[in-house]
Motif scaffolding. Structure first.
Motif, PDB file in Angstrom:
ATOM      1  N   GLN A  34      47.867  44.552  10.433  1.00 48.01           N
ATOM      2  CA  GLN A  34      47.742  44.329   8.850  1.00 48.01           C
ATOM      3  C   GLN A  34      46.776  45.552   8.428  1.00 48.01           C
ATOM      4  O   GLN A  34      45.781  45.822   8.875  1.00 48.01           O
ATOM      5  CB  GLN A  34      46.914  43.280   8.721  1.00 48.01           C
ATOM      6  CG  GLN A  34      47.519  41.875   9.501  1.00 48.01           C
ATOM      7  CD  GLN A  34      46.882  40.433   9.229  1.00 48.01           C
ATOM      8  OE1 GLN A  34      45.431  40.620   9.413  1.00 48.01           O
ATOM      9  NE2 GLN A  34      47.328  39.384   8.739  1.00 48.01           N
ATOM     10  N   ARG A  54      52.562  55.166   1.760  1.00 45.29           N
ATOM     11  CA  ARG A  54      53.886  54.411   1.290  1.00 45.29           C
ATOM     12  C   ARG A  54      54.936  55.421   1.466  1.00 45.29           C
ATOM     13  O   ARG A  54      55.967  55.026   1.969  1.00 45.29           O
ATOM     14  CB  ARG A  54      53.619  54.127  -0.219  1.00 45.29           C
ATOM     15  CG  ARG A  54      52.708  53.040  -0.594  1.00 45.29           C
ATOM     16  CD  ARG A  54      52.979  52.467  -1.866  1.00 45.29           C
ATOM     17  NE  ARG A  54      51.940  51.408  -2.151  1.00 45.29           N
ATOM     18  CZ  ARG A  54      50.911  51.715  -2.657  1.00 45.29           C
ATOM     19  NH1 ARG A  54      50.471  53.109  -3.024  1.00 45.29           N
ATOM     20  NH2 ARG A  54      49.895  50.587  -2.985  1.00 45.29           N
ATOM     21  N   ARG A  59      53.602  50.033   5.649  1.00 41.03           N
ATOM     22  CA  ARG A  59      53.271  48.765   4.414  1.00 41.03           C
ATOM     23  C   ARG A  59      51.911  48.592   4.476  1.00 41.03           C
ATOM     24  O   ARG A  59      51.332  48.590   5.385  1.00 41.03           O
ATOM     25  CB  ARG A  59      54.103  47.739   5.243  1.00 41.03           C
ATOM     26  CG  ARG A  59      54.263  46.211   4.438  1.00 41.03           C
ATOM     27  CD  ARG A  59      54.310  45.032   5.042  1.00 41.03           C
ATOM     28  NE  ARG A  59      53.209  44.509   5.703  1.00 41.03           N
ATOM     29  CZ  ARG A  59      53.311  44.209   7.249  1.00 41.03           C
ATOM     30  NH1 ARG A  59      54.608  44.546   8.041  1.00 41.03           N
ATOM     31  NH2 ARG A  59      52.325  43.863   7.969  1.00 41.03           N
ATOM     32  N   ASP A  61      49.399  45.784   3.332  1.00 43.98           N
ATOM     33  CA  ASP A  61      49.115  44.290   3.160  1.00 43.98           C
ATOM     34  C   ASP A  61      48.236  44.228   2.058  1.00 43.98           C
ATOM     35  O   ASP A  61      48.576  43.112   1.420  1.00 43.98           O
ATOM     36  CB  ASP A  61      48.763  43.908   4.279  1.00 43.98           C
ATOM     37  CG  ASP A  61      49.624  44.052   5.502  1.00 43.98           C
ATOM     38  OD1 ASP A  61      50.939  43.273   5.569  1.00 43.98           O
ATOM     39  OD2 ASP A  61      49.542  44.805   6.299  1.00 43.98           O
TER      40      ASP A  61
END
Length: 384
Positions: A34, A54, A59, A61
């Motif tokens: 995460q 990015r 990713r 979160d």
């Protein structure tokens, strides 16, 4: 169920140090990463690290906005307060099993404190070291909140144990910032010439011969002196007149003083031998550092990565005071003449033998393997 590991990234340095952990966790069958990004990592003035992440397919979160502009002791304290509120919301939504925080940045203490209040285990990277500025206090405060420790050196590990932490929670794995360097072609400096054409400010400087890499951050405990301190460094660089890549300071209190000194120099002297960047991705920074004749300033990169690569370093002032260093470092005060003399000596000396004082570049995978199976105990107790 996979163990959810929450990584906190708030600056370009944070990302460089977390990147190998992120890669080691990618597609791991037992772990769910995460990524929480906040602070300076979201702002263009500090290099917009989130955008670069990015672009690399990472990713994000949660994004947490907590920086109060001003770069003063008051705004730094207020930013830390806002960070507690923002991190608590992020952790409540994500419900991580472990929160990983780095070293000694001021906003990492609110992250660790919030996780501890919410009964979420804290994993601390690069604890146990000694340095100057408020970093010294923050680092040890996080140690007392953390439930597992990943110091970069054996001396740091011993210091953590002397702070009353359980020996079985301390794992000296090395510095994660070295991991990315081992994955790069450090000999190819040509992308830096192309980057100068599109990014940063100043003339395109020749990096085919000897050049300097300058990075000077504010020292929070010398808040009122930061402008005068940077003026000494600027005067030294002006006297040396070597091709120089200069990276803008971080977001700590006093950053405005450092920035003001640099802006004065640019506007009044218009140096054609310096190119300035807000920040650099590790893919550019690694080869840039590796091929530099000398790194000048007070970045921890002049202590850790430079020793690993054998790059001569001139460390200015107290920001890295007390930190373990290799033979490649010359320490000087805030004095133009001393800086000039030290840089000239380092350029003449040339490269040093690489020093593995901060590890072998395999720390990230070690952290992941330990966190994956570690049996956390939320209730802490001092050992003496």
């Amino acid at each position: 169920m996979r163990r959810k590991i929450c990584l906190i990234i708030t600056s370009r340095g944070n990302y460089a140090k977390m990147s190998s952990i992120i890669k080691a966790m990618a597609n791991h069958p037992e772990l769910e990463p995460q990524i929480v990004v906040g602070g300076g990592a979201l702002l263009s003035k500090y290099g917009a690290i989130a955008d670069a992440m990015r672009q690399q397919g990472i990713r994000i979160d949660r994004m947490v906005h907590f920086l109060v502009e001003g770069e003063t002791p008051v705004t730094m304290a207020k930013s830390a307060g806002v960070a507690v509120s923002e991190f608590s919301t992020a952790f409540d939504n994500l419900k991580p099993d472990v929160v990983v925080v780095l070293a000694d940045r001021f906003e990492c203490l609110p992250a660790a404190m919030t996780a501890a209040y919410m009964n979420i285990p804290v994993a601390h990277i690069e604890g146990g070291e000694v340095s100057g500025s408020i970093d010294e206090s923050i680092r040890h405060a996080i140690t007392k909140l953390a439930h597992v420790h990943f110091p970069a050196t054996s001396d740091a590990a011993k210091r953590i144990a002397r702070m009353g932490e359980e020996p079985e929670t301390i794992f000296p794995v090395g510095a994660t910032s070295l991991d990315a360097l081992c994955q790069l072609d450090l000999t190819d400096i040509s992308p830096m010439k192309e980057l100068q054409l599109t990014t940063g400010v100043g003339e395109v400087v020749d990096l085919s011969g000897d050049y300097l890499l300058a990075i000077q951050h504010p020292v929070t405990t010398e808040y009122a002196q930061n402008l005068n301190n940077i003026r000494q460094t600027v005067a030294a660089i002006e006297e040396l007149r070597m091709p120089t890549i200069w990276i803008w300071p971080n977001m700590d209190a006093g950053s405005d003083g450092i920035s003001k000194g640099i802006r004065e120099f640019r506007e009044n002297k218009r140096p054609d031998y310096i190119h300035f960047f807000k920040g650099l991705a590790i893919e550019h920074y690694g080869p840039l550092l590796n091929n530099a004749a000398c790194i000048v300033g007070n970045s921890s990169s002049g202590i850790r990565e430079s020793a690993f690569l054998g790059v001569p370093a001139v460390n200015i002032g107290i920001r890295q005071g007390g930190r373990e260093r290799g033979h490649n470092v010359i320490d000087v005060g805030y004095d133009r003449a001393a800086i000039v003399d030290a840089v000239r000596r380092q350029v003449v000396h040339g490269r040093y033998e690489p020093d593995l004082i901060y590890g072998d570049g395999k720390a990230g995978s070690r952290v992941v393997e330990i966190v994956k199976d570690f049996s956390f105990t939320i209730q802490k107790r001092i050992t003496y």
